[in-house]
Scaffold this motif. Structure first.
Motif, PDB file in Angstrom:
ATOM      1  N   GLY A   1       0.814  -1.213   0.000  1.00 35.01           N
ATOM      2  CA  GLY A   1       0.000   0.000   0.000  1.00 35.01           C
ATOM      3  C   GLY A   1       0.842   1.255   0.000  1.00 35.01           C
ATOM      4  N   VAL A   2       1.847   1.262   0.873  1.00 32.32           N
ATOM      5  CA  VAL A   2       2.699   2.455   0.956  1.00 32.32           C
ATOM      6  C   VAL A   2       3.434   2.665  -0.355  1.00 32.32           C
ATOM      7  CG1 VAL A   2       4.727   3.405   2.083  1.00 32.32           C
ATOM      8  CG2 VAL A   2       2.940   2.384   3.435  1.00 32.32           C
ATOM      9  N   THR A   3       3.946   1.556  -0.922  1.00 31.13           N
ATOM     10  CA  THR A   3       4.661   1.686  -2.189  1.00 31.13           C
ATOM     11  C   THR A   3       3.734   2.189  -3.287  1.00 31.13           C
ATOM     12  OG1 THR A   3       5.802  -0.287  -1.448  1.00 31.13           O
ATOM     13  CG2 THR A   3       6.314   0.490  -3.635  1.00 31.13           C
ATOM     14  N   ALA A   4       2.502   1.658  -3.307  1.00 33.42           N
ATOM     15  CA  ALA A   4       1.569   2.073  -4.350  1.00 33.42           C
ATOM     16  C   ALA A   4       1.238   3.554  -4.210  1.00 33.42           C
ATOM     17  CB  ALA A   4       0.296   1.225  -4.268  1.00 33.42           C
ATOM     18  N   VAL A   5       0.953   3.963  -2.955  1.00 32.40           N
ATOM     19  CA  VAL A   5       0.627   5.379  -2.753  1.00 32.40           C
ATOM     20  C   VAL A   5       1.810   6.249  -3.169  1.00 32.40           C
ATOM     21  CG1 VAL A   5       0.197   7.110  -0.984  1.00 32.40           C
ATOM     22  CG2 VAL A   5      -1.100   4.998  -0.982  1.00 32.40           C
ATOM     23  N   GLY A   6       3.017   5.777  -2.791  1.00 36.94           N
ATOM     24  CA  GLY A   6       4.198   6.583  -3.111  1.00 36.94           C
ATOM     25  C   GLY A   6       4.440   6.689  -4.592  1.00 36.94           C
ATOM     26  N   THR A   7       4.159   5.625  -5.342  1.00 36.23           N
ATOM     27  CA  THR A   7       4.475   5.682  -6.774  1.00 36.23           C
ATOM     28  C   THR A   7       3.334   6.282  -7.583  1.00 36.23           C
ATOM     29  OG1 THR A   7       3.775   3.393  -6.838  1.00 36.23           O
ATOM     30  CG2 THR A   7       6.146   3.803  -6.843  1.00 36.23           C
ATOM     31  N   LEU A   8       2.085   5.987  -7.177  1.00 41.69           N
ATOM     32  CA  LEU A   8       0.968   6.469  -7.996  1.00 41.69           C
ATOM     33  C   LEU A   8       0.696   7.940  -7.782  1.00 41.69           C
ATOM     34  CD1 LEU A   8      -1.516   3.471  -7.706  1.00 41.69           C
ATOM     35  CD2 LEU A   8       0.084   4.040  -9.525  1.00 41.69           C
ATOM     36  N   HIS A   9       0.848   8.370  -6.543  1.00 36.93           N
ATOM     37  CA  HIS A   9       0.464   9.735  -6.217  1.00 36.93           C
ATOM     38  C   HIS A   9       1.711  10.603  -6.155  1.00 36.93           C
ATOM     39  CE1 HIS A   9      -1.971  12.890  -4.451  1.00 36.93           C
ATOM     40  NE2 HIS A   9      -1.046  13.050  -3.531  1.00 36.93           N
ATOM     41  N   GLN A  10       2.236  10.885  -7.324  1.00 39.32           N
ATOM     42  CA  GLN A  10       3.462  11.693  -7.342  1.00 39.32           C
ATOM     43  C   GLN A  10       3.102  13.157  -7.498  1.00 39.32           C
ATOM     44  OE1 GLN A  10       6.107  10.158 -10.249  1.00 39.32           O
ATOM     45  NE2 GLN A  10       7.408   9.205  -8.716  1.00 39.32           N
TER      46      GLN A  10
END
Lengths: 183, 91, 141
Positions: free
Chosen positions: B16-25
């Motif tokens: 989840g953290v990785t997804a948020v970090g990569t998707l929400h740039q």
């Protein structure tokens, strides 16, 4: 090119640290790993982080691990002269030193990162078992070797198992005692 | 089962953290970066931008970092028994 | 297994000699990194870590309980209070803008405060674990 090599070397040292059997060596591998990480930070133009990584990773943490390794190290083994009329002569010490059982016991504890310290003593069995000064007491009787260890001695079961598997010229018997009762 | 669930939890949080970090740039304006790199020497007399940031522009950050260390030590003193207490408990 | 500190002190000649040789240089390096924090890479945290490493190295060579961690902790709290007070007095009211001459002084003093605070703090934390040894009986496996 240098970056890739450094990263690959870091991987190698990480694997070495995990797979090395001796803890002391693993600590040094970890220090080298951290040093390579610091070098990588320098390559990425982050000297502040490089200094922090070098100091903490290979200085502070290595020393902390070394201090921790000092904890559980010396394992005192007493060899008594009961089977030799309570006289610990030089010839008898030589004979004991060359005996296979003692060598196996030493090797056993060296494998487990402990420093076996063997004391040849003329004390009687009661004196040796009393108190807390010896972790393992060995007495050679006529046809067998008896190991006395208290119930909370480190790895006594494993030691017994090792002797049962390998076998020695003389029989080996392990006796457990309760230090409170005996003392 | 418990181990499996905890491993699943860790993996989920990581993903989840990785997804948020990569998707929400978030596209940051480069104004702060440009301002600091061009004016830090005039503003703070430091020759090292990181020292300028730590000790002038983001002083609160440094202060609370120091407070975290104090909190950690207080927690350790509170919850670790001293060797003297251990000795007393042994006897 | 009963171990007292004299047993430990007799071990590992290599470590003793190397650390004894490096000790003054590490002290020098620590203060250099702290005091030159605003000119070169480094600063309070890194230099403080070097000082903490010194404390731990001292423990590894001669593990006596002669480092009073209570005292260190008290000094650490004093330095922390100074760290909290100094910017509140100097930086936030804007004195650095009106008097540009004190800017390098402020940087040096803050670096020194942070360095000593971090050094004492990490040193206390590590030594606290190092002295956490019990009597040997408790830790026998």
């Amino acid at each position: 090119m240098i970056e890739t090599g450094t990263i690959l070397l870091m991987g190698v040292f990480a694997a070495l640290a995990i797979h090395s059997t001796l803890l002391r060596r693993a600590v040094i591998y970890l220090a080298v790993f951290s040093l390579l990480g610091a070098f990588l930070y320098v390559l990425y133009a982050a000297p502040e982080l490089a200094i922090a990584e070098a100091v903490i990773g290979s200085g502070l943490v290595t020393l902390l691990y070394l201090a921790a390794l000092k904890r559980n190290k010396v394992y005192t083994i007493a060899v008594l002269a009961e089977g030799h009329r309570y006289r610990m002569t030089d010839a008898y010490v030589n004979y004991l030193e060359r005996s296979r059982a003692l060598r196996e016991i030493r090797h056993f504890f060296e494998l487990r990162e402990m420093e076996p310290q063997v004391v040849f003593s003329e004390a009687t069995l009661d004196e040796a078992l009393r108190g807390d000064s010896f972790d393992l007491v060995i007495v050679e009787e006529q046809d067998e070797i008896v190991l006395y260890g208290s119930r909370d001695t480190f790895a006594l079961e494993e030691l017994e198992l090792m002797f049962r598997i390998h076998g020695t010229e003389a029989g080996v018997r392990v006796v457990r005692y309760d230090p409170e009762e005996e003392g | 089962m418990r181990y499996f669930l905890s491993a699943l939890l860790v993996l989920t949080v990581f993903a989840g953290v990785t997804a948020v970090g990569t998707l929400h740039q978030e596209q940051l304006e480069p104004s702060i970066f440009l301002y600091i790199t061009s004016f830090f020497e005039r503003d703070t007399a430091a020759h090292n931008a990181i020292a300028a940031i730590l000790l002038n522009y983001r002083m609160y950050d440094t202060m609370f970092e120091a407070l975290i260390l104090l909190t950690a030590i207080i927690g350790m003193k509170q919850f670790l028994p001293t060797s003297k207490e251990l000795r007393d408990a042994d006897e | 297994m009963p171990m007292n500190s004299s047993d430990l002190a007799e071990q590992s000649i290599v470590l003793q000699v190397v650390i004894g040789f490096l000790y003054p240089f590490m002290l020098l390096l620590g203060f250099y990194v702290i005091l030159n924090g605003h000119y070169t890479p480094g600063g309070g945290f890194q230099g403080g870590s070097v000082l903490a490493t010194l404390l731990v190295a001292r423990y590894v060579v001669s593990p006596r309980e002669d480092i009073n961690s209570e005292e260190l902790h008290r000094y650490q709290r004093i330095f922390l209070a100074l760290i909290l007070v100094a910017p509140a007095v100097v930086l936030f009211p804007g004195f650095l803008h009106s008097y540009p001459r004190i800017r390098p002084l402020y940087l040096t003093v803050m670096d020194l405060l942070i360095g000593v605070q971090v050094g004492f703090g990490v040193g206390v934390a590590v030594l606290r674990f190092a002295f956490f040894e019990g009597t040997g009986k408790t830790w026998r496996l």
